[in-house]
Motif scaffolding. Structure first.
Motif, PDB file in Angstrom:
ATOM      1  N   ALA A 235      -5.280  14.281  -7.314  1.00 54.98           N
ATOM      2  CA  ALA A 235      -5.175  13.500  -6.073  1.00 54.98           C
ATOM      3  C   ALA A 235      -3.849  13.770  -5.378  1.00 54.98           C
ATOM      4  CB  ALA A 235      -5.319  12.019  -6.374  1.00 54.98           C
ATOM      5  N   ARG A 236      -3.843  13.538  -4.073  1.00 54.82           N
ATOM      6  CA  ARG A 236      -2.665  13.821  -3.274  1.00 54.82           C
ATOM      7  C   ARG A 236      -2.174  12.526  -2.626  1.00 54.82           C
ATOM      8  NH1 ARG A 236      -3.601  18.263   1.237  1.00 54.82           N
ATOM      9  NH2 ARG A 236      -4.019  19.590  -0.575  1.00 54.82           N
ATOM     10  N   ALA A 237      -0.868  12.334  -2.656  1.00 57.39           N
ATOM     11  CA  ALA A 237      -0.303  11.168  -1.963  1.00 57.39           C
ATOM     12  C   ALA A 237      -0.455  11.394  -0.471  1.00 57.39           C
ATOM     13  CB  ALA A 237       1.161  10.987  -2.316  1.00 57.39           C
ATOM     14  N   ARG A 238      -0.871  10.354   0.254  1.00 56.97           N
ATOM     15  CA  ARG A 238      -1.119  10.511   1.687  1.00 56.97           C
ATOM     16  C   ARG A 238       0.142  10.846   2.458  1.00 56.97           C
ATOM     17  NH1 ARG A 238      -4.421   5.114   2.211  1.00 56.97           N
ATOM     18  NH2 ARG A 238      -3.793   4.956   0.029  1.00 56.97           N
ATOM     19  N   THR A 239       1.281  10.345   1.942  1.00 57.47           N
ATOM     20  CA  THR A 239       2.529  10.554   2.675  1.00 57.47           C
ATOM     21  C   THR A 239       3.255  11.818   2.221  1.00 57.47           C
ATOM     22  OG1 THR A 239       3.471   9.031   1.093  1.00 57.47           O
ATOM     23  CG2 THR A 239       2.970   8.163   3.270  1.00 57.47           C
ATOM     24  N   ALA A 240       2.632  12.582   1.284  1.00 59.62           N
ATOM     25  CA  ALA A 240       3.332  13.739   0.738  1.00 59.62           C
ATOM     26  C   ALA A 240       3.705  14.746   1.822  1.00 59.62           C
ATOM     27  CB  ALA A 240       2.466  14.410  -0.329  1.00 59.62           C
ATOM     28  N   GLU A 241       2.786  14.958   2.782  1.00 59.04           N
ATOM     29  CA  GLU A 241       3.058  15.963   3.809  1.00 59.04           C
ATOM     30  C   GLU A 241       3.975  15.438   4.904  1.00 59.04           C
ATOM     31  OE1 GLU A 241      -0.387  18.471   5.336  1.00 59.04           O
ATOM     32  OE2 GLU A 241      -1.398  16.968   4.129  1.00 59.04           O
ATOM     33  N   LEU A 242       3.746  14.188   5.343  1.00 54.42           N
ATOM     34  CA  LEU A 242       4.369  13.725   6.582  1.00 54.42           C
ATOM     35  C   LEU A 242       5.382  12.601   6.416  1.00 54.42           C
ATOM     36  CD1 LEU A 242       1.146  13.722   8.779  1.00 54.42           C
ATOM     37  CD2 LEU A 242       2.983  15.391   8.853  1.00 54.42           C
ATOM     38  N   GLY A 243       5.419  11.965   5.263  1.00 59.28           N
ATOM     39  CA  GLY A 243       6.374  10.875   5.051  1.00 59.28           C
ATOM     40  C   GLY A 243       6.172   9.735   6.034  1.00 59.28           C
TER      41      GLY A 243
ATOM     42  N   ALA B   2       5.917   9.722   9.082  1.00 64.30           N
ATOM     43  CA  ALA B   2       5.058  10.030  10.230  1.00 64.30           C
ATOM     44  C   ALA B   2       3.585   9.884   9.887  1.00 64.30           C
ATOM     45  CB  ALA B   2       5.341  11.439  10.740  1.00 64.30           C
ATOM     46  N   TYR B   3       3.265   9.538   8.619  1.00 60.77           N
ATOM     47  CA  TYR B   3       1.861   9.466   8.220  1.00 60.77           C
ATOM     48  C   TYR B   3       1.032   8.476   9.037  1.00 60.77           C
ATOM     49  CZ  TYR B   3      -2.411   8.518   5.776  1.00 60.77           C
ATOM     50  OH  TYR B   3      -3.737   8.321   5.515  1.00 60.77           O
ATOM     51  N   PRO B   4       1.522   7.216   9.243  1.00 66.07           N
ATOM     52  CA  PRO B   4       0.670   6.258   9.955  1.00 66.07           C
ATOM     53  C   PRO B   4       0.207   6.760  11.328  1.00 66.07           C
ATOM     54  CG  PRO B   4       2.486   5.113   8.922  1.00 66.07           C
ATOM     55  CD  PRO B   4       2.764   6.582   8.760  1.00 66.07           C
ATOM     56  N   LYS B   5       1.081   7.494  11.999  1.00 67.90           N
ATOM     57  CA  LYS B   5       0.724   7.996  13.326  1.00 67.90           C
ATOM     58  C   LYS B   5      -0.393   9.044  13.233  1.00 67.90           C
ATOM     59  CE  LYS B   5       3.023   9.192  17.586  1.00 67.90           C
ATOM     60  NZ  LYS B   5       4.225   9.715  18.216  1.00 67.90           N
ATOM     61  N   ALA B   6      -0.263   9.958  12.280  1.00 71.20           N
ATOM     62  CA  ALA B   6      -1.289  10.984  12.098  1.00 71.20           C
ATOM     63  C   ALA B   6      -2.603  10.333  11.681  1.00 71.20           C
ATOM     64  CB  ALA B   6      -0.842  11.998  11.050  1.00 71.20           C
ATOM     65  N   SER B   7      -2.496   9.301  10.829  1.00 69.63           N
ATOM     66  CA  SER B   7      -3.691   8.618  10.359  1.00 69.63           C
ATOM     67  C   SER B   7      -4.424   7.951  11.521  1.00 69.63           C
ATOM     68  CB  SER B   7      -3.302   7.580   9.313  1.00 69.63           C
ATOM     69  OG  SER B   7      -4.364   6.697   9.081  1.00 69.63           O
ATOM     70  N   GLU B   8      -3.671   7.332  12.418  1.00 69.36           N
ATOM     71  CA  GLU B   8      -4.309   6.682  13.571  1.00 69.36           C
ATOM     72  C   GLU B   8      -5.002   7.717  14.454  1.00 69.36           C
ATOM     73  OE1 GLU B   8      -2.231   3.731  15.758  1.00 69.36           O
ATOM     74  OE2 GLU B   8      -3.912   3.591  17.152  1.00 69.36           O
ATOM     75  N   ALA B   9      -4.311   8.858  14.685  1.00 78.95           N
ATOM     76  CA  ALA B   9      -4.915   9.925  15.492  1.00 78.95           C
ATOM     77  C   ALA B   9      -6.206  10.407  14.836  1.00 78.95           C
ATOM     78  CB  ALA B   9      -3.932  11.075  15.651  1.00 78.95           C
TER      79      ALA B   9
ATOM     80  N   ASP C 192       0.857  -1.179   0.000  1.00 80.49           N
ATOM     81  CA  ASP C 192       0.000   0.000   0.000  1.00 80.49           C
ATOM     82  C   ASP C 192       0.895   1.231   0.000  1.00 80.49           C
ATOM     83  OD1 ASP C 192      -2.342   1.307  -0.046  1.00 80.49           O
ATOM     84  OD2 ASP C 192      -2.830   1.043   2.071  1.00 80.49           O
ATOM     85  N   ASN C 193       0.574   2.223  -0.850  1.00 79.95           N
ATOM     86  CA  ASN C 193       1.526   3.321  -1.031  1.00 79.95           C
ATOM     87  C   ASN C 193       1.875   4.111   0.240  1.00 79.95           C
ATOM     88  OD1 ASN C 193       0.108   6.066  -1.208  1.00 79.95           O
ATOM     89  ND2 ASN C 193      -1.172   4.833  -2.555  1.00 79.95           N
ATOM     90  N   PRO C 194       0.928   4.312   1.214  1.00 79.85           N
ATOM     91  CA  PRO C 194       1.362   5.053   2.410  1.00 79.85           C
ATOM     92  C   PRO C 194       2.382   4.293   3.274  1.00 79.85           C
ATOM     93  CG  PRO C 194      -0.963   4.450   2.577  1.00 79.85           C
ATOM     94  CD  PRO C 194      -0.529   4.101   1.206  1.00 79.85           C
ATOM     95  N   ASP C 195       2.502   2.989   3.076  1.00 83.30           N
ATOM     96  CA  ASP C 195       3.486   2.221   3.853  1.00 83.30           C
ATOM     97  C   ASP C 195       4.889   2.324   3.269  1.00 83.30           C
ATOM     98  OD1 ASP C 195       1.627   1.332   5.658  1.00 83.30           O
ATOM     99  OD2 ASP C 195       1.179  -0.512   4.546  1.00 83.30           O
ATOM    100  N   LEU C 196       4.987   2.874   2.054  1.00 85.93           N
ATOM    101  CA  LEU C 196       6.284   2.835   1.365  1.00 85.93           C
ATOM    102  C   LEU C 196       7.421   3.557   2.092  1.00 85.93           C
ATOM    103  CD1 LEU C 196       7.573   2.045  -1.641  1.00 85.93           C
ATOM    104  CD2 LEU C 196       7.947   4.493  -1.443  1.00 85.93           C
ATOM    105  N   PRO C 197       7.221   4.825   2.531  1.00 89.40           N
ATOM    106  CA  PRO C 197       8.359   5.509   3.162  1.00 89.40           C
ATOM    107  C   PRO C 197       8.943   4.712   4.335  1.00 89.40           C
ATOM    108  CG  PRO C 197       6.587   7.056   2.751  1.00 89.40           C
ATOM    109  CD  PRO C 197       6.042   5.697   2.441  1.00 89.40           C
ATOM    110  N   GLN C 198       8.029   4.152   5.185  1.00 89.54           N
ATOM    111  CA  GLN C 198       8.484   3.355   6.321  1.00 89.54           C
ATOM    112  C   GLN C 198       9.376   2.199   5.907  1.00 89.54           C
ATOM    113  OE1 GLN C 198       5.300   1.716   8.558  1.00 89.54           O
ATOM    114  NE2 GLN C 198       5.574   3.110  10.238  1.00 89.54           N
TER     115      GLN C 198
END
Lengths: 339, 419
Positions: free
Chosen positions: B374-382, B384-391, B109-115
């Protein structure tokens, strides 16, 4: 007599004791064959090796499958174990920082409270219902045996299956539970069983009670079978009513079984995972999160393995404390029987 | 042990010796196994590649193996295919990484990529000669980490508003364009067992994914979860649920559940993605249309999160990596990418191919229109995205299921994400 049969269920303590006894007997046996003093000394050494050979597999098993994972979990709780650690194998030690982080997690306090409510609620009603059913099934009536075996169904079903069924039953709009309650006019609008932060914990507790009643019933029914019928007859002759017979014969004589059922039930309830996971995944908004689902969430969803390990350790400590209480309780029972 | 003489003890000793030997052998075998596995994953035959993905449902779970086999045959390798459930996907990948047996190809899944890229276990595809030319800039961005490309998507997706044409026609309504239209239509179409709208506010990444179009379209960002615009977006959702235009169960529904509700006629509209199209099209008596996600004011453009998985290559040895890259080249080629998108309900990540597809398939027009912005979910936070998403999904749930006011829920989310 009766009290002795019950501690037999205490597998760990009982097993060790039996093991020692067998060992001693074996030693005597070999010694007799070994003959006089020198032979006897050699034979004792030999028995040592033989004993070691027999114990070694058990020890290796315990070390590999219990001690090592536990030790690794304790170590992990002091490490900053991240996704990268899996690739590099390196995780820096961070002292108590993981423990602080979990302590300060906004969800932690509520999760502990949920765990206590879930456990106490489950135990209380599982035991109550189990005891009531056990007493009920002591009477003989047509199809009683069939009915009793049907009551075991919740216990026999895989939890994922019953959990999924309950998820449908408790669905807010189309679930049969709300439909039924509305048909009989107990409620006038659907209760969001799994979709409200104020009801979800109650819902998972109710389902867990349903799952646990058969276990309590079966063990307590077994305990009831061990109470001699003539005690009831004598009490009845002395003019004791049903309630007094229950209060003064059933309850006291059932106490050792009760101790076993409650401590085992406590440990089982603490580690309940599948029921909650299937029903609510700990949600909505962590409202049905218990320590087990919290540990899973920390480790495998948030991928903060150090934090997950901390919660895992906490669970182990609680379970070990109650395991000791359990061993203590059963040992006391045996001691009294021997005296 | 050498002192054994002809005593009856011998038997006992021999038993002990045998036991010890057996245990030692077992332990050795166990250790040997893991070493063998690692070697196999690392430097074994380069003609057998491993692949992992999380497609469990048709049609994706049948289409992908088919495509893989075709590309494997073309390159002259065989591919061992593995599917694990979404929830266990990352743990499984990490477990394989820790035993140095990273799958050669993984569709993540693309938001998992940076991690994952941050771990160093992935091969930089830009260095291996794979190009991202002609692909949507946002999906190229989603596959990048620290100026290198680690993942390339065969197809992308986004979210749009599905509506039941028959229900709308009966009520004399047109599909909503603004938030006000949406609220009004949802209220008007709620009748009996049917709700006006269904969406997923489940407590996973899916819940955040569904909320992000509203969050971003309102002008809010993920760096400040408690901005007034974010509160506006959450208030929209909360009003839909509190006003009974959406079921309270939205907090338990996954996107697949939402689709089931829509198909069963329990919702007049739903927020969902193009991957549901193959299933929806099978139900012949369901007459539905698709429009872009409604916006707060008529002049605003919808900004949806970019969905979709990216192919990655795990580090192994040069021979295996070369083969994996060759297979990937085939999978990402224009015709294979188009085949995958058509059969699995995706939008080709190639801009030209996507436009061509939209022209020939009107169902996809709304999605293609949105993918452009469309915007990549990790574009802003890289990372750190999963944490913001959980919040974020916790705040959504607290507000919809627990009655916490949106402002309060989002302030708590900002505190949790910033911690």
């Amino acid at each position: 007599m009766m009290a002795e049969t019950i501690p037999g269920a205490a597998a760990p303590a009982g097993a060790v004791r039996v093991g020692r006894r067998v060992g001693r007997r074996a030693g005597l046996h070999v010694g007799r064959h070994g003959g006089r003093s020198a032979g006897a000394r050699r034979s004792r050494g030999g028995t040592g090796w033989a004993a070691f050979g027999f114990i070694a597999p058990a020890w290796l098993y315990v070390a590999a499958f219990y001690v090592y994972p536990l030790a690794a979990n304790v170590r992990m709780s002091f490490q900053d174990y991240t996704v990268t650690s899996f690739f590099t194998g390196r995780a820096p030690f961070v002292g108590w920082r993981n423990y602080e982080a979990v302590w300060q997690d906004p969800a932690f306090a509520a999760t502990v409270a949920n765990t206590v409510l879930f456990t106490v609620g489950s135990l209380l009603f599982q035991f109550g219902a189990g005891l009531a059913l056990a007493v009920f099934f002591q009477r003989r009536f047509p199809l009683g045996g069939l009915l009793r075996s049907l009551l075991l169904v919740p216990w026999l079903l895989p939890l994922v299956v019953s959990g999924t069924a309950w998820r449908w039953i408790m669905e807010t709009d189309s679930g049969v539970l709300n439909q039924a309650l509305m048909q009989v006019h107990l409620i006038d609008r659907p209760i969001p069983w799994l979709a409200s932060t104020s009801v979800s914990l109650l819902s998972v507790t109710l389902v867990n009670i349903w799952v646990g009643v058969p276990f309590n019933m079966v063990i307590l029914y077994g305990g009831l079978q061990g109470i001699p019928a003539h005690l009831y007859e004598a009490a009845a002759l002395d003019g004791a009513g049903a309630w007094r017979r229950f209060r003064h014969i059933t309850l006291p004589l059932l106490r050792p079984v009760t101790a076993v059922v409650l401590t085992l039930g406590l440990i089982y309830t603490l580690k309940v995972f599948d029921v909650i996971m299937v029903l609510t995944q700990g949600g909505p908004a962590d409202s049905s999160q218990t320590l087990t689902t919290f540990a899973y969430d920390l480790s495998f969803q948030r991928l903060t393995f150090g934090h997950g390990a901390v919660v895992g350790n906490l669970l182990i400590v609680v379970a070990v404390v109650f395991a000791f209480v359990y061993l203590r309780a059963t040992r006391d029972g045996e001691g009294r029987a021997a005296a | 042990m050498t002192r054994i003489s002809g005593t009856p003890l011998r038997t006992a000793r021999r038993a002990a010796a045998v036991t010890v030997a057996a245990v030692t052998a077992l332990t050795a075998a166990a250790c040997g196994d893991s070493v063998g596995d690692a070697a196999e994953g690392g430097s074994g035959g380069a003609s057998t590649l491993t692949e992992i993905d999380y497609y469990e449902a048709a049609p994706q779970n049948t289409q992908l193996p088919k495509l893989l086999d075709e590309c494997a045959a073309q390159v002259g390798v065989t591919i061992e295919h593995q599917q694990v459930p979404r929830a266990q996907f990352m743990p499984k990948l990490l477990q394989q990484a820790s035993s140095h047996a990273m799958p050669d190809l993984a569709l993540i899944d693309n938001p998992d990529l940076p991690q994952l890229a941050a771990t160093g276990g992935l091969l930089p595809l830009s260095d291996a000669g794979l190009t991202t030319e002609g692909l949507y800039p946002s999906i190229v961005e989603a596959g990048r980490f620290q100026d290198k490309t680690y993942g390339i998507a065969p197809g992308v997706n986004g979210l749009a508003l599905y509506y039941n044409k028959d229900v709308f026609a009966d009520a004399g309504l047109t599909p909503p364009k603004t938030w006000d239209d949406l609220t009004r239509a949802a209220r008007a179409l709620t009748k009996g067992s049917r709700y006006g709208i269904a969406f997923s506010a489940v407590g996973t990444e899916e819940g955040s994914f569904q909320f992000e179009p509203f969050l971003w379209t309102a002008g809010a960002g993920l760096k400040q979860l408690d901005s007034p615009q974010a509160v506006q977006a959450l208030t929209l959702w909360k009003d839909l649920v509190d006003g009974k235009s959406a079921s309270k169960s939205v907090v338990t529904w996954t996107q697949a559940d939402v689709n089931d509700q829509f198909m069963a006629g329990n919702a007049a509209m739903m927020v969902n993605g193009p991957w549901q199209l193959p299933t929806l099209n099978e139900k012949k008596d369901l007459n539905f249309g698709i429009v872009p996600i409604p916006v707060p004011s008529p002049e605003a453009d919808p900004v949806t999160p970019l969905g979709g998985e990216v192919w990655t290559v795990g580090r192994s040895d040069p021979a295996r990596e070369k083969n994996a890259v060759a297979v990937l080249k085939c999978l990402l080629s224009q015709d294979k990418s188009l085949e995958w998108s058509t059969n699995a309900g995706y939008i080709p990540s190639n801009e030209a191919a996507a436009k061509q597809m939209a022209a020939s398939n009107p169902q996809l027009a709304a999605f293609v229109e949105e993918v452009a912005t469309a915007r990549a979910r990790t574009a802003e936070l890289g990372t750190a995205y999963p944490k913001a998403s959980e919040a974020l999904f916790n705040a959504i749930q607290a507000s919809l299921a627990g009655g916490t006011p949106p402002q309060e829920a989002l302030s708590a989310a900002q505190a949790a994400a910033g911690a």
